[in-house]
Design an enzyme around this catalytic site. Sequence first.
Site, PDB file in Angstrom:
ATOM      1  N   SER A 532      74.654  88.834  41.859  1.00 49.10           N
ATOM      2  CA  SER A 532      74.338  88.933  43.277  1.00 49.10           C
ATOM      3  C   SER A 532      75.636  88.947  44.084  1.00 49.10           C
ATOM      4  O   SER A 532      76.476  89.833  43.896  1.00 49.10           O
ATOM      5  CB  SER A 532      73.411  87.790  43.683  1.00 49.10           C
ATOM      6  OG  SER A 532      72.865  87.992  44.960  1.00 49.10           O
ATOM      7  N   HIS A 647      65.008  90.002  41.731  1.00 48.16           N
ATOM      8  CA  HIS A 647      66.410  89.629  41.872  1.00 48.16           C
ATOM      9  C   HIS A 647      66.847  88.671  40.762  1.00 48.16           C
ATOM     10  O   HIS A 647      68.042  88.561  40.469  1.00 48.16           O
ATOM     11  CB  HIS A 647      66.653  89.006  43.240  1.00 48.16           C
ATOM     12  CG  HIS A 647      68.100  88.843  43.570  1.00 48.16           C
ATOM     13  ND1 HIS A 647      69.000  89.893  43.513  1.00 48.16           N
ATOM     14  CD2 HIS A 647      68.822  87.758  43.946  1.00 48.16           C
ATOM     15  CE1 HIS A 647      70.204  89.454  43.839  1.00 48.16           C
ATOM     16  NE2 HIS A 647      70.127  88.161  44.103  1.00 48.16           N
TER      17      HIS A 647
END
Length: 672
Positions: A532, A647
């Site tokens: 991320s 995610h």
Amino acid sequence: MGEETDVDPYLWLEDVSGEAALAWVAERNAETAEALAADPGFDPLKKRLREVLDASDRIPYTVRRGPHLYNFWRDAEHVRGLWRRTTLEQYRKDAPEWDVLLDLDALADAEGEKWVWDGARVRRPDHDLALIRLSRDGGDAVVVREFDLATRTFVADGFRVPEGKTRIGWIDADTVFVGTDTGAGSLTDSGYPRQVRRWRRGTPVAEAELVFEAGQDDVSAWGQHDSTPGFERDFVGRSLDFFRSETHLLRPDGTLVRIDVPDDALVYAHRRHLIVTLKSDWLGQPTGSLLAFDFDAFLAGDRTHEALFTPDGRTALAGHAWTRGHLILETLRDVSTRIEVLTPAPDGGWTREPLVGVPELSAVSVVDTDPDVSDEYFLDVSGFLQSSSLYRGRIGGDSETLKQAPDRFDTAGLSVAQHFATSRDGTRVPYFVIGPDHAATGPGPTLLYGYGGFEVSLTPYYGGVTGRAWLEQGGTYVIANIRGGGEYGPDWHQAALRAERPRAFEDFAAVAEDLVARGITTPGALGAAGGSNGGLLMGAMLTRYPELFGAIVAQVPLLDMTRFHKLLAGASWIAEYGDPDDEADLPHLLELSPYHGLVADRPYPPVLLMTSTRDDRVHPGHARKTAARLRELGHPVLFHENTGGGHAGAGDNEQAAHNSALMYTFLRRHLT
């Protein structure tokens, strides 16, 4: 910037489910499978990692709701998981009897959907109804369904919200606060709810009463009902950006009363207190302080307060949790946890005493409390080489060891140390080293992990997957506590904001160089990994410091810093990085952007880029486009895109084990 298609020839890879883009993904996945999954050690490693993830003897962490302890559980037999509950009496047993409320595997089979659990909001204080959040294959967007805990069924004609980035919570048995996509103007530019509605059972959500509305360019709006007996009240608010917000008391007549604190402070009400965490100086108290006010007096203009925590150069607030009569305070001193118990006195003031038995270099966290009812707490204690122990105690009373997780990997010959590197500007940067005695073994394969953003702290933890895949095989694992994180409070985070982001990169590079200087590893044997925002960090290492590393892994990474704000939730991160549409910010964002920093004539270490088609937070286009650009320039790159998982990169233990096995196979192959 001119026509975007002239600047970026790979825009077509941003079409998440486009035929051409998915065909390209399939080709890259096949190449990666041939290179890594066909390795003779891949399948045995994946099997051993799956054993860790599926282990039936791991601790089933719980949340207390009334007389029951609730848990969500996944294993080899229950791939998507079980939502279940038990009693404390049963939980004390080695094999508790669990009451299964919802079987997600059965639901997924019945409905033909790859449901992933995203939690449940159970109504207080009766604990009779739940608002269950279900994600399709792991995305941030969820569907919401009302569930009856007595009948174990979804409520016919109950509260239901179609897929979206919904915020919802109970007011009473027939009313909720909800923010969701109800048509034009209901979402912010970041894709989150812009409106808060009071929704009554049996009515269309689009016709629910609008009680609050944020701005179009705000991040989101929210509403919350405080059901604490004797302190029932409603709050609404808006997130102005990722770090600034406004909170209002919503009076019964619909009028708003602003809770007048700095917009970068965190604020909430608890019984008679107003609790404020400072991100900047205020009322003579420094950044990072935790303050307590009398709620009613504050609304009347009185700013008399008690400082529950004040930071120093080495100590920061990590978190806090309420019991019925006390506040448990978690702090970090050089990234090592300290726990104190604070007690408000009836006539004002607070007393404090330490919670004893917390070891050095450990991860200690409050798992759960029951602030409406008792002074019970559940505490998890672990360390890099110490598997988790779950304790239950009562403040002022005894404690007991409820659960002890078994060891997942062989720790013989391994130790933990904390060192400090000196960054380019002289800043002292802590990092943890877990591995063998390098004075005896000499330099060896080492994996350096970092994040460095959004005030996220990387604290000690027991990693069974890392232990089996890396430490057991002779590798050393290192965690860098670089600026941008929260290890030393808000100032540590703010030192690497926006145009100052390179400070985080310099910190990470300084740790890499220090590892070599200490004889722990060599550049050719040093790998780096991050996900991320940590994927942006990995992109920076690739383009700025390639000579320091033998291999780099970037997971669900953020890499195109000129278009991140146009992709999915990216607009919500402008406060962290800057605004590409602002002429003042664009130069530093172009300079930060790994995608734009790639060149043909500089040698790069081998790279593995990993993402997910279902990641609806960080767009998979970041990793796709960077892989395509690296290929075009002739650099070594492998790319793997999981079709599900959101995610997190994986929606179940099978996917998680596969992804980890790919990463560690890649690292083992290149770090020598």
